[in-house]
Every structure is written in C-alpha cells, then in structure tokens.
Motif scaffolding. Structure first.
Motif, PDB file in Angstrom:
ATOM      1  N   ALA A 144       0.833  -1.205   0.000  1.00  0.00           N
ATOM      2  CA  ALA A 144       0.000   0.000   0.000  1.00  0.00           C
ATOM      3  C   ALA A 144       0.866   1.252   0.000  1.00  0.00           C
ATOM      4  O   ALA A 144       0.580   2.230  -0.715  1.00  0.00           O
ATOM      5  CB  ALA A 144      -0.926  -0.003   1.217  1.00  0.00           C
ATOM      6  N   LYS A 145       1.947   1.228   0.802  1.00  0.00           N
ATOM      7  CA  LYS A 145       2.859   2.372   0.818  1.00  0.00           C
ATOM      8  C   LYS A 145       3.500   2.589  -0.548  1.00  0.00           C
ATOM      9  O   LYS A 145       3.618   3.728  -1.018  1.00  0.00           O
ATOM     10  CB  LYS A 145       3.937   2.160   1.878  1.00  0.00           C
ATOM     11  CG  LYS A 145       3.451   2.331   3.305  1.00  0.00           C
ATOM     12  CD  LYS A 145       4.597   2.149   4.292  1.00  0.00           C
ATOM     13  CE  LYS A 145       4.132   2.357   5.723  1.00  0.00           C
ATOM     14  NZ  LYS A 145       5.242   2.158   6.703  1.00  0.00           N
ATOM     15  N   SER A 146       3.928   1.488  -1.186  1.00  0.00           N
ATOM     16  CA  SER A 146       4.532   1.624  -2.515  1.00  0.00           C
ATOM     17  C   SER A 146       3.525   2.139  -3.532  1.00  0.00           C
ATOM     18  O   SER A 146       3.862   2.971  -4.390  1.00  0.00           O
ATOM     19  CB  SER A 146       5.085   0.265  -2.962  1.00  0.00           C
ATOM     20  OG  SER A 146       4.042  -0.693  -3.071  1.00  0.00           O
ATOM     21  N   MET A 147       2.256   1.667  -3.405  1.00  0.00           N
ATOM     22  CA  MET A 147       1.226   2.165  -4.333  1.00  0.00           C
ATOM     23  C   MET A 147       0.956   3.650  -4.100  1.00  0.00           C
ATOM     24  O   MET A 147       0.813   4.418  -5.061  1.00  0.00           O
ATOM     25  CB  MET A 147      -0.063   1.357  -4.142  1.00  0.00           C
ATOM     26  CG  MET A 147       0.011  -0.067  -4.673  1.00  0.00           C
ATOM     27  SD  MET A 147      -1.509  -0.991  -4.375  1.00  0.00           S
ATOM     28  CE  MET A 147      -2.662  -0.061  -5.366  1.00  0.00           C
ATOM     29  N   VAL A 148       0.884   4.038  -2.825  1.00  0.00           N
ATOM     30  CA  VAL A 148       0.667   5.462  -2.529  1.00  0.00           C
ATOM     31  C   VAL A 148       1.829   6.304  -3.047  1.00  0.00           C
ATOM     32  O   VAL A 148       1.647   7.386  -3.624  1.00  0.00           O
ATOM     33  CB  VAL A 148       0.480   5.663  -1.012  1.00  0.00           C
ATOM     34  CG1 VAL A 148       0.512   7.143  -0.646  1.00  0.00           C
ATOM     35  CG2 VAL A 148      -0.831   5.037  -0.557  1.00  0.00           C
ATOM     36  N   LEU A 149       3.059   5.780  -2.849  1.00  0.00           N
ATOM     37  CA  LEU A 149       4.232   6.505  -3.339  1.00  0.00           C
ATOM     38  C   LEU A 149       4.222   6.627  -4.851  1.00  0.00           C
ATOM     39  O   LEU A 149       4.510   7.693  -5.414  1.00  0.00           O
ATOM     40  CB  LEU A 149       5.500   5.791  -2.867  1.00  0.00           C
ATOM     41  CG  LEU A 149       6.836   6.461  -3.207  1.00  0.00           C
ATOM     42  CD1 LEU A 149       6.910   7.837  -2.567  1.00  0.00           C
ATOM     43  CD2 LEU A 149       7.997   5.591  -2.748  1.00  0.00           C
ATOM     44  N   SER A 150       3.885   5.511  -5.522  1.00  0.00           N
ATOM     45  CA  SER A 150       3.825   5.555  -6.988  1.00  0.00           C
ATOM     46  C   SER A 150       2.726   6.490  -7.467  1.00  0.00           C
ATOM     47  O   SER A 150       2.908   7.246  -8.437  1.00  0.00           O
ATOM     48  CB  SER A 150       3.596   4.146  -7.537  1.00  0.00           C
ATOM     49  OG  SER A 150       2.349   3.633  -7.091  1.00  0.00           O
ATOM     50  N   ASN A 151       1.570   6.453  -6.772  1.00  0.00           N
ATOM     51  CA  ASN A 151       0.488   7.367  -7.151  1.00  0.00           C
ATOM     52  C   ASN A 151       0.895   8.822  -6.928  1.00  0.00           C
ATOM     53  O   ASN A 151       0.563   9.705  -7.729  1.00  0.00           O
ATOM     54  CB  ASN A 151      -0.770   7.054  -6.332  1.00  0.00           C
ATOM     55  CG  ASN A 151      -1.388   5.721  -6.723  1.00  0.00           C
ATOM     56  OD1 ASN A 151      -1.251   5.284  -7.863  1.00  0.00           O
ATOM     57  ND2 ASN A 151      -2.071   5.086  -5.795  1.00  0.00           N
ATOM     58  N   THR A 152       1.627   9.064  -5.829  1.00  0.00           N
ATOM     59  CA  THR A 152       2.114  10.427  -5.570  1.00  0.00           C
ATOM     60  C   THR A 152       3.079  10.874  -6.653  1.00  0.00           C
ATOM     61  O   THR A 152       3.022  12.023  -7.138  1.00  0.00           O
ATOM     62  CB  THR A 152       2.797  10.480  -4.197  1.00  0.00           C
ATOM     63  OG1 THR A 152       1.893   9.996  -3.198  1.00  0.00           O
ATOM     64  CG2 THR A 152       3.219  11.888  -3.851  1.00  0.00           C
ATOM     65  N   MET A 153       3.990   9.958  -7.034  1.00  0.00           N
ATOM     66  CA  MET A 153       4.932  10.294  -8.096  1.00  0.00           C
ATOM     67  C   MET A 153       4.205  10.535  -9.408  1.00  0.00           C
ATOM     68  O   MET A 153       4.533  11.468 -10.163  1.00  0.00           O
ATOM     69  CB  MET A 153       5.956   9.170  -8.250  1.00  0.00           C
ATOM     70  CG  MET A 153       6.892   9.021  -7.055  1.00  0.00           C
ATOM     71  SD  MET A 153       8.038   7.641  -7.229  1.00  0.00           S
ATOM     72  CE  MET A 153       9.009   8.184  -8.612  1.00  0.00           C
ATOM     73  N   GLN A 154       3.207   9.681  -9.687  1.00  0.00           N
ATOM     74  CA  GLN A 154       2.436   9.887 -10.912  1.00  0.00           C
ATOM     75  C   GLN A 154       1.692  11.221 -10.877  1.00  0.00           C
ATOM     76  O   GLN A 154       1.603  11.922 -11.888  1.00  0.00           O
ATOM     77  CB  GLN A 154       1.447   8.736 -11.107  1.00  0.00           C
ATOM     78  CG  GLN A 154       2.118   7.415 -11.473  1.00  0.00           C
ATOM     79  CD  GLN A 154       1.119   6.289 -11.590  1.00  0.00           C
ATOM     80  OE1 GLN A 154      -0.084   6.482 -11.379  1.00  0.00           O
ATOM     81  NE2 GLN A 154       1.603   5.095 -11.918  1.00  0.00           N
ATOM     82  N   ALA A 155       1.148  11.555  -9.689  1.00  0.00           N
ATOM     83  CA  ALA A 155       0.441  12.836  -9.576  1.00  0.00           C
ATOM     84  C   ALA A 155       1.398  14.005  -9.773  1.00  0.00           C
ATOM     85  O   ALA A 155       1.065  14.991 -10.457  1.00  0.00           O
ATOM     86  CB  ALA A 155      -0.243  12.931  -8.208  1.00  0.00           C
ATOM     87  N   SER A 156       2.604  13.900  -9.181  1.00  0.00           N
ATOM     88  CA  SER A 156       3.586  14.974  -9.363  1.00  0.00           C
ATOM     89  C   SER A 156       4.024  15.074 -10.821  1.00  0.00           C
ATOM     90  O   SER A 156       4.180  16.175 -11.370  1.00  0.00           O
ATOM     91  CB  SER A 156       4.791  14.723  -8.455  1.00  0.00           C
ATOM     92  OG  SER A 156       5.442  13.499  -8.795  1.00  0.00           O
ATOM     93  N   GLU A 157       4.220  13.901 -11.454  1.00  0.00           N
ATOM     94  CA  GLU A 157       4.584  13.917 -12.868  1.00  0.00           C
ATOM     95  C   GLU A 157       3.461  14.510 -13.720  1.00  0.00           C
ATOM     96  O   GLU A 157       3.714  15.273 -14.665  1.00  0.00           O
ATOM     97  CB  GLU A 157       4.912  12.502 -13.331  1.00  0.00           C
ATOM     98  CG  GLU A 157       6.225  11.960 -12.748  1.00  0.00           C
ATOM     99  CD  GLU A 157       6.484  10.536 -13.170  1.00  0.00           C
ATOM    100  OE1 GLU A 157       5.611   9.971 -13.868  1.00  0.00           O
ATOM    101  OE2 GLU A 157       7.550   9.985 -12.815  1.00  0.00           O
ATOM    102  N   ALA A 158       2.221  14.157 -13.371  1.00  0.00           N
ATOM    103  CA  ALA A 158       1.093  14.720 -14.116  1.00  0.00           C
ATOM    104  C   ALA A 158       1.018  16.233 -13.924  1.00  0.00           C
ATOM    105  O   ALA A 158       0.728  16.991 -14.867  1.00  0.00           O
ATOM    106  CB  ALA A 158      -0.210  14.060 -13.652  1.00  0.00           C
ATOM    107  N   LYS A 159       1.301  16.665 -12.677  1.00  0.00           N
ATOM    108  CA  LYS A 159       1.302  18.099 -12.410  1.00  0.00           C
ATOM    109  C   LYS A 159       2.394  18.809 -13.207  1.00  0.00           C
ATOM    110  O   LYS A 159       2.181  19.892 -13.778  1.00  0.00           O
ATOM    111  CB  LYS A 159       1.492  18.333 -10.920  1.00  0.00           C
ATOM    112  CG  LYS A 159       1.326  19.784 -10.499  1.00  0.00           C
ATOM    113  CD  LYS A 159       1.420  19.912  -8.998  1.00  0.00           C
ATOM    114  CE  LYS A 159       1.241  21.363  -8.564  1.00  0.00           C
ATOM    115  NZ  LYS A 159       1.344  21.499  -7.091  1.00  0.00           N
ATOM    116  N   LYS A 160       3.585  18.181 -13.256  1.00  0.00           N
ATOM    117  CA  LYS A 160       4.673  18.752 -14.040  1.00  0.00           C
ATOM    118  C   LYS A 160       4.310  18.814 -15.515  1.00  0.00           C
ATOM    119  O   LYS A 160       4.594  19.818 -16.195  1.00  0.00           O
ATOM    120  CB  LYS A 160       5.942  17.934 -13.854  1.00  0.00           C
ATOM    121  CG  LYS A 160       6.582  18.108 -12.468  1.00  0.00           C
ATOM    122  CD  LYS A 160       7.838  17.280 -12.358  1.00  0.00           C
ATOM    123  CE  LYS A 160       8.485  17.440 -10.979  1.00  0.00           C
ATOM    124  NZ  LYS A 160       9.714  16.614 -10.842  1.00  0.00           N
TER     125      LYS A 160
END
Length: 208
Positions: A144-160
C-alpha cells in the motif's frame, strides 16, 4: 503394596511429573509440537488413541477392583469382631481406599495430559497462523505504501506535465503574438516603401 499397585503408583508419579513439566514455562508450545511430530514420538503417535483407551481400560478394571475391596471391608468392619480382625480389616480398607485414590488420580491425569497435548498443539498452530497473518499484513502495508508513493509520483509527474503544457501554450501564444506583430511591421514597412516610391516618382516628374 503388590506389583500391580506399585506399577500404577509409579505411573501416577510419572503423570504428575509430565503435567508439571508441561505447565512450567520451560519449553515453548512450538518445542512441544516439534517433539510430538518427531521420530521419537512417531510410533506412539500413530497408535496413541489405542494406547490411551487400553490404558484407561486397565485402570478402570483396577478402579472397579478397589471399589469392590472398599465395599467388602467396609461391611466387614461394621460388625463387632475381634480387635485383631478389626485392625486387619481397617488396614485392608485403608489399602483399598489408597488404591482407589491412586487409580482415580491416574485416570484423571491421563485426561489432563491428553488435553494439555491438544492445547499445546493448538496454541502452536494458532501462533503460526498469527505470525502468517502479521506477515501478510506487513506485506499489505508495504504494498500500500509503494502504491501510494507511486500514485504520488504519478500525480507529481502529471502536475509537471500540466505545468509544461501550460508553459508551452504560453510560448505558442507569445509566438503567435510575435508573428502578428512582425506581420503588422511588414505591412507598415510596405506602406512606407510605397509612399517613398510615390514621392520619388513625383520629384522626378517635376524636374522634367
């Protein structure tokens, strides 16, 4: 004490020692479970039920014999007999009662030992299941932590990406503005060139 009662008394002492050993926290339930599954215990484990019921049958026979002896000498001691005969009867009654208690406690401790063995096995199995559940929960938390981290990274990448697209749109709009400005300047330069040509043409005609 006769041989059979000496054997039953020794078995009772053995049962008491086994119960004390199981109750004391010397060995963990896992150690007991490993011992119950060991090769040393393998032959006894396969026929444990047969041995248990045979032993209970033998102890039951001796228990009934002690009860019969108790009834026999209890009735004989009720009448008025000679003192020596009465003393002998009381001694035999005491022995019958002693044998009854020894056999009764032996049967009781046999059930206690069987119950303790089952409880130790169940406790070890439950501890193994608990460890497995805890491990699965830890793995689930990690995933779950890895999924949250990946989702956070994806969200940051999407924001960028969104910011870059906005910057690109701004650059495009500036480029279009510059192109429009250049076009206006070209049109204005063309007008001035035409006016210059007209003025030059009018001056040449005046000189002629």
């Amino acid at each position: 004490m006769s041989i059979q009662w000496t054997f039953i008394a020794g078995y009772l002492y053995f049962e008491i020692a086994v119960v004390i050993l199981m109750i004391l926290p010397i060995f963990s339930p896992r150690r007991w479970h490993q011992f119950f599954k060991s090769r040393l215990f393998y032959m006894f484990r396969n026929n444990a039920a047969v041995y248990f019921y045979v032993l209970l049958g033998i102890l039951g026979v001796f228990l009934m014999d002690s009860v019969r002896e108790m009834k026999k000498y209890a009735h004989s001691s009720e009448g008025h007999v000679h003192l020596s005969s009465e003393m002998k009867g009381n001694v035999k009654l005491f022995r019958a009662q002693r044998n009854f208690y020894i056999t009764g406690f032996s049967i009781f401790l046999a059930f206690v030992i069987r119950r303790l063995v089952n409880m130790l096995i169940i406790q070890d199995e439950l501890s193994l299941k608990a460890e497995k559940i805890i491990k699965q929960a830890e793995d689930t938390v990690k995933s779950a932590k890895s999924m949250v981290l990946s989702n956070t990274m994806q969200a940051s990448e999407a924001k960028k990406c969104e910011e870059l697209s906005q910057e690109l749109e701004e650059v495009k709009s500036e480029r279009d503005e510059q192109r429009a400005r250049i076009k206006e300047l070209e049109e204005e330069a063309t007008k001035w060139r035409l006016k210059y040509e007209e003025v030059c043409g009018a001056g040449d005609r005046a000189e002629e």
